[in-house]
Design an enzyme around this catalytic site. Structure first.
Site, PDB file in Angstrom:
ATOM      1  CB  CYS A 100      12.205  -5.528   5.037  1.00 15.63           C
ATOM      2  SG  CYS A 100      13.353  -4.699   6.130  1.00 15.63           S
ATOM      3  CE  LYS A 101       4.963  -5.244  -1.254  1.00 15.68           C
ATOM      4  NZ  LYS A 101       5.683  -5.672  -2.450  1.00 15.68           N
ATOM      5  CG  LEU A 102      12.567  -9.074   2.252  1.00 16.87           C
ATOM      6  CD1 LEU A 102      13.020 -10.449   2.703  1.00 16.87           C
ATOM      7  CD2 LEU A 102      13.709  -8.069   2.364  1.00 16.87           C
ATOM      8  CG  ASP A 260       8.988  -3.830  -3.447  1.00 18.48           C
ATOM      9  OD1 ASP A 260       8.794  -4.240  -2.280  1.00 18.48           O
ATOM     10  OD2 ASP A 260       8.461  -4.347  -4.445  1.00 18.48           O
ATOM     11  N   GLY A 261       9.327  -1.498  -0.224  1.00 18.17           N
ATOM     12  CA  GLY A 261       8.281  -0.924   0.610  1.00 18.17           C
ATOM     13  C   GLY A 261       8.324  -1.531   1.993  1.00 18.17           C
TER      14      GLY A 261
END
Length: 615
Positions: A100-102, A260-261
């Site tokens: 997860c791109k936090l 967000d990605g």
């Protein structure tokens, strides 16, 4: 509208200049990294970065600036199968880790020689020391010696919605506000609501191979005091835009935190980079869902101050999410050629962040026509063969904006051009009589503004002339002049020496070297024609004085500050161990900076004493 609002308006309406894009990026970085407010969405920022082509993500923090012990780069971004496949070819692996791109605040926790420290990322090179917050994140646990963790400081969506949504626009702005708060303003209950999520384990020495990601995860889990970011393991056949888009939606729906990605990492040992972005990992971003087909009607070519043509793609007006869109940026000539975008093309378009028009694909190619009298410059851009009126007007406008001349807009310069003012030199030599076409009162105002500009710092003048090419403005020119007070007496410049200057990277150094001869000609022309009356960076006494970092307290005399810069002294906003002298207005006034300087043994001098000793 203030300047920020004007820049945003121009950006969203595709009327923003390259110089204004740089200003907007600086403002966006400042708001994102140093305040509780964001002026661009992630998608909008990505588009701005693409349009600038080369960018340093991040912003130097405003409080407790410090050099980071390790490079904390960002990530290159991919959006589609073509970009994914290019990356896979370069970074082959049996397994890939999807994280997860936090969307929190990036930080580094490091235990070097049994000294535990923590920093926010800042611009990757300079960040904020937040070691005083460690106890709130890892309690009484300790990181093993000679280990560092890259982490994200973040808050759970549920906690944010229950307690802070009424006061903050989004979770990230809340986290940024809490982390960047001064120590005396800390609210412990807010810190207790934050989480620390690890996503990279770094072993020393850092210039040797780091362990693969799955091994890093095992070690972090054994530490038993910090959570590792949510991840999945896949093989390369599942690295497709469709599969990753579906995976992003699934992980986002199940995530306790905002994301967000996705981050894609090759599960292989790797060497950490010391500048730029890592090669073993990338970020996958999902474009907006509101995608429409549109037909291209024509390509508009606009010339800038350096003669480079920037294309604007016009389409049959198309409604996207309630807004009618009629044009998009075409980036550069090569982009249109590679994509096959021209008259008659059918393109896939969206509004990134529901704001910025963006081309995301091509369904059917079209016929591309170029402007008259152009030639190629490099691999991707085309330029004018002959200097046009539009180009000269933009050159003069750039100069006006660089040296801060008020009351003069593009319409003013257009009128002057039509009356024979066809260069910056002629503009600077205008008499009040020449300006009477604007009326007696306004002519006097404009004339006085131009005369005052002669006293601007030389770095502003050189920036206004675009002496070292695009993207090298007054700040980098000032760094040059501080390093080389006799810059324009040198025969040539060495790129390796230039890179040693803090704030100048290898690409910038190469560009400066390439433009140096032309910059010397411009400088000599300015001096010979007496177009400049300000302070030159003469060596005078600084050749006999060892330059160092100073901090100023109690006075912000602009002339004194400028003289410090001219002589090559480095200004610090705060008292740090690198500051040698604190300059004060009144020796009897005991400010916070004075107390701190006394406590660490820093020399304190009054403004007059400093001048007498070093000027």
């Amino acid at each position: 509208m203030d300047e920020t609002q004007q820049l945003l308006y121009k950006f969203k309406n595709l009327t923003i200049s390259e110089n204004e894009k740089l200003k907007l990026k600086e403002k966006a970085d400042h708001f994102y990294f140093n305040t509780e407010k964001e002026i661009l969405t992630d998608n909008e920022y990505d588009i701005l970065a693409e349009q600038l082509q080369s960018t340093n993500v991040g912003c130097s923090p405003l409080i407790s600036k410090t050099d980071l012990p390790l490079w904390m780069g960002s990530l290159d971004k991919v959006y589609n199968d073509k970009e994914l496949n290019l990356w896979i070819k370069k970074v082959a692996s049996d397994k890939y880790i999807i994280q997860c791109k936090l969307d929190g605040v990036s930080c580094l926790i490091i235990n070097k020689d049994n000294k535990l420290k923590a920093y926010t990322r800042g611009n990757g090179k300079v960040g904020t020391d937040i070691s005083h917050l460690i106890k709130y994140f890892i309690k009484d646990k300790c990181l093993p010696n000679n280990i560092a963790l890259r982490c994200e400081i973040i808050i759970k969506k549920e906690t944010f919605n229950q307690k802070y949504k009424h006061a903050f626009s989004n979770p990230r702005s809340f986290v940024s506000g809490v982390v960047n708060r001064k120590q005396e303003n800390i609210v412990i209950s807010e810190l207790n609501d934050l989480c620390l999520i690890a996503y990279e384990l770094i072993n020393f020495p850092v210039n040797e191979y780091q362990k693969n990601i799955l091994t890093q995860i095992e070690i972090i889990e054994q530490l038993n005091f910090i959570q590792f970011v949510n991840f999945k393991t896949i093989s390369n056949e599942f690295l497709t835009q469709k599969a990753l888009s579906n995976l992003f939606k699934e992980m986002k729906n199940n995530s306790l935190f905002e994301m967000d990605g996705l981050v894609i990492l090759a599960n292989t040992p790797y060497i950490r980079v010391t500048e730029g972005n890592p090669k073993h990992s990338i970020a996958f971003k999902v474009r907006g869902d509101n995608v429409k087909e549109a037909k291209v009607t024509f390509i508009e070519w606009n010339v800038g101050k350096t003669g480079v043509f920037t294309p604007k793609v016009h389409i049959v007006p198309t409604e996207i999410n309630g807004t009618t869109v009629s044009c998009f940026t075409g980036f550069n000539a090569n982009y249109l050629i590679e994509k096959g975008i021209g008259e008659g093309a059918i393109i896939l378009v969206t509004r990134a962040g529901d704001a910025i028009p963006q081309i995301i694909g091509v369904k059917q190619t079209g016929v591309l026509t170029f402007p008259k009298d152009y030639e190629w410059k490099g691999d991707c851009r085309i330029v004018e063969k002959i200097e046009s009126k539009e180009r000269i007007i933009k050159q003069i406008l750039h100069f006006v904006e660089s040296v801060d001349i008020p009351y003069i807009k593009e319409a003013t310069i257009n009128k002057l051009y039509n009356n024979g003012c066809t260069s910056i030199e002629l503009f600077l030599k205008l008499t009040q009589k020449d300006l009477l076409l604007f009326g007696p009162k306004l002519s006097s105002t404009i004339y006085n503004s131009i005369q005052k500009s002669f006293e601007a710092p030389i770095e502003k003048f050189l920036s206004g002339y675009n002496a070292f090419g695009d993207y090298i403005g007054e700040k980098k020119i000032l760094l040059l002049l501080q390093k080389y007070p006799n810059l324009f007496e040198l025969e040539n410049l060495d790129a390796i020496d230039l890179v040693s200057i803090e704030g100048i990277g290898s690409k910038t150094a190469t560009q400066i070297k390439q433009h140096f001869i032309n910059a010397k000609l411009i400088y000599n022309n300015i001096i010979q024609n007496k177009l400049f009356k300000g302070v030159l960076h003469t060596p005078s006494k600084q050749n006999t004085v060892e330059l160092f970092k100073v901090c100023v307290s109690g006075t912000r005399d602009p002339l004194f500050i400028q003289e410090l810069k001219n002589r090559g002294f480095v200004l610090s906003d705060n008292i740090t161990k690198k500051v040698k002298v604190l300059i004060v207005k009144n020796s009897n006034e005991e400010t916070t900076k004075v107390k701190k300087a006394n406590s660490v043994g820093i020399t304190i001098l009054t403004l007059e004493d400093f001048k007498q000793k070093y000027f």
